[in-house]
Scaffold this motif. Sequence first.
Motif, mmCIF file in Angstrom:
data_model
loop_
_atom_site.group_PDB
_atom_site.id
_atom_site.type_symbol
_atom_site.label_atom_id
_atom_site.label_comp_id
_atom_site.label_asym_id
_atom_site.label_seq_id
_atom_site.Cartn_x
_atom_site.Cartn_y
_atom_site.Cartn_z
ATOM 1 N N ALA A 77 0.833 -1.211 0.000
ATOM 2 C CA ALA A 77 0.000 0.000 0.000
ATOM 3 C C ALA A 77 0.869 1.264 0.000
ATOM 4 C CB ALA A 77 -0.912 -0.002 1.223
ATOM 5 N N LEU A 78 2.128 1.114 0.350
ATOM 6 C CA LEU A 78 3.051 2.253 0.330
ATOM 7 C C LEU A 78 3.717 2.337 -1.034
ATOM 8 C CD1 LEU A 78 4.727 1.546 3.787
ATOM 9 C CD2 LEU A 78 3.030 3.316 3.313
ATOM 10 N N GLY A 79 4.105 3.519 -1.414
ATOM 11 C CA GLY A 79 4.733 3.699 -2.718
ATOM 12 C C GLY A 79 3.696 3.707 -3.820
ATOM 13 N N GLU A 80 4.176 3.460 -5.046
ATOM 14 C CA GLU A 80 3.272 3.536 -6.197
ATOM 15 C C GLU A 80 3.755 2.611 -7.283
ATOM 16 O OE1 GLU A 80 1.979 7.984 -6.420
ATOM 17 O OE2 GLU A 80 2.285 7.291 -8.474
ATOM 18 N N GLY A 81 2.830 2.019 -8.031
ATOM 19 C CA GLY A 81 3.218 1.158 -9.151
ATOM 20 C C GLY A 81 4.061 -0.007 -8.678
ATOM 21 N N ARG A 82 5.154 -0.258 -9.415
ATOM 22 C CA ARG A 82 6.025 -1.372 -9.059
ATOM 23 C C ARG A 82 6.904 -1.057 -7.858
ATOM 24 N NH1 ARG A 82 9.799 -4.512 -11.739
ATOM 25 N NH2 ARG A 82 10.833 -2.622 -12.459
ATOM 26 N N SER A 83 7.084 0.228 -7.570
ATOM 27 C CA SER A 83 7.964 0.621 -6.464
ATOM 28 C C SER A 83 7.149 0.712 -5.181
ATOM 29 C CB SER A 83 8.627 1.962 -6.763
ATOM 30 O OG SER A 83 9.391 1.878 -7.937
ATOM 31 N N THR A 84 7.105 -0.403 -4.439
ATOM 32 C CA THR A 84 6.295 -0.430 -3.225
ATOM 33 C C THR A 84 7.167 -0.208 -1.999
ATOM 34 O OG1 THR A 84 6.578 -2.812 -3.058
ATOM 35 C CG2 THR A 84 4.634 -2.036 -4.243
#
Lengths: 434, 236
Positions: free
Chosen positions: A231-238
């Motif tokens: 749930a943190l980060g965005e897209g593939r970069s979590t």
Amino acid sequence: MPVTGAPKIITGRIGHADSHTLERYLATGGYDGLRKALAMTPEAVVHEIDTASLLGRGGAGFPAGRKWAMLRQSPVTYLVVNGDESEPATFKDHLLVERDPHQLIEGVLIAAYATQVSQVFIYLRGEFALGLERVQAALNDAYSHGAVGNDIFGSGFSVDVVVHPGAGAYICGEETALLESLEGKRGFPRIKPPFFPAAIGLYGEPTVVNNVETMSNLPWIVLNGGSAFAALGEGRSTGTRLFALAGHVNRPGVFEIEMVKTTFRDLIHAPVLGGGIPHGRELKAFIPGGVSAPWFGPDEIDLPLGQDEVADAGSMLGSGSVVVMDDHTCAVRASWRITKFFARESCGQCTPCREGSGWLEKIMERIETGNGREDDLDLLLDVCDNIAPGLTWPPQQTTICVLGPSIPSSIGSAIQMFRDEFLVHIKEGGCPYG
Amino acid sequence: MSNAAHPTPVDRPRSKGGPAPALTHLGGATATRARELIALYPEPRSALIPLCHLAQEQEGWLSPEIMADIAALLDLTPAEVLGTASFYDMLHTEPVGSHLVSVCTNIACLLNGAMELLEHAESTLGVNAGGTTADGAVTLEEAECLAGCDGAPCVQVNHRYVGAQTAESFDQLIADLRSGARAAEIPTHGTLNRVARTTGLQADRDQIANERAAMAEAQAQRAAAAKDTAANKAGA
């Protein structure tokens, strides 16, 4: 927003002076993740890491869960932790091994259980003398605590962990070179295929190799669930990630930051992060992910700290180290020093890298010292082209490992962005910056 | 462990049995620790680098005699030991001063005055990088990145961080090293890790093999059950 409300997943403990001790670790939830994992099936633990979508933190950014999934086809024999942190300006694992060794060990044990491995090696670069002592002391305490060794926490799972010192060689951060080194040999990378560690690794057995930071994330992921991490980060970069900031900044250091939500501008200038450039100077260029990465200029400063975002802009987030150069920096001198590093650290197996790096260093040095020739820029790019044909990004490879193709990054960037400076060096026989 | 796809020199039988090799230069306690280190690894040769670090505790460097002892312990040839040792910056095949002072000049340190610091160090110590002072107290080295970039220019003494240095603090550091004022914090060159492993794996190999077999069977049963469930769902 420079800093989001994301939890401190792997640096939450390091504010304490005794963060490296078992007492502090247990008082702050230590080994709860391992206990929880041991009560789950190994498949369920792997599933949580898959769900977290944790990208490997060593530099290549390969998803850890997928790496493990490749191993599920056949039993794995060894787990090897890569703590050979040597990419220039990268110093995040240094922090983790010295300040929170139990977190690393707990992550390692979770990974060992998930992949059903009974023998783990933690390979730390030899220059981490204090880190070696801290991890060995933590391991001794963890054995006494019943977390490592025979039948850990009464789970019916036994595992041994050995701390192994390196001896000073950048190339041993490359995983197959690391395995050669761990076998007591020169750190020569192996040819892939067939020597993918998952298939033919340590002593020819299936082996999983993961980075220190990757391992250190596992206790939190198991305790809080993979979806909380994702749930943190965005897209593939979590999740969050450690960024090591160095060079011309007021507050160099390691910062844990939620992926993608923060930009390079925030990292460099926010008062709680880099604190800006000293002496009121302006930004000239920055290296976004270790010296193997192509440079960025002021135009790219608003890019987010995300793996794909940086890759799409023509460089890489790599090892998560950001080097800031102010407008008094000589681009020739900076790229010459990086080239000298590669020439020194080339293992010597492949001709394009071994010979090319030496030639590039010599040409760069004569330009830097005012003895350059007019056709040197073309010559530099020609030699670079022999190592990484086409000078594309990501680079083409003529060598066994990626050290060679990393050499042209700084030279290519410096010539492309600051060609005039090279010409001044050559025509006026010296450096305009003194 | 033999693997046809990846033959290694370790696979070649070398030992003809008989008594343990006589060591000429590795002392009794050191030899005992060496054998403990070897026992940690599935293949003895893996202990080569740890043994080189251990041997350097004695004299600070790897003499030909010491390398011959390491070779005897690992059932290798001295050339194989030298072949590995000569690859690594931290393994010294020439004598080294009692304090190895490493000044990093890589990019983050370069930007913070490392070249100037190294030049100061060379002139104040009277040696070029790579050289050892006449009194044997200090060997100066130009290092690659030491992963201490938030304290740039980064300096290590015997691989221990001493923080960012100025010309003045560097001179004080050298004076302290020579007087022994920092001996507790910075052991003599060669001593890398003062914390010994106090324990090993108590479980024997058979027990581990049994555990793994039981776990693999349980995993297979769970997988089969999951397949059945999926098939039933598809059927329904």
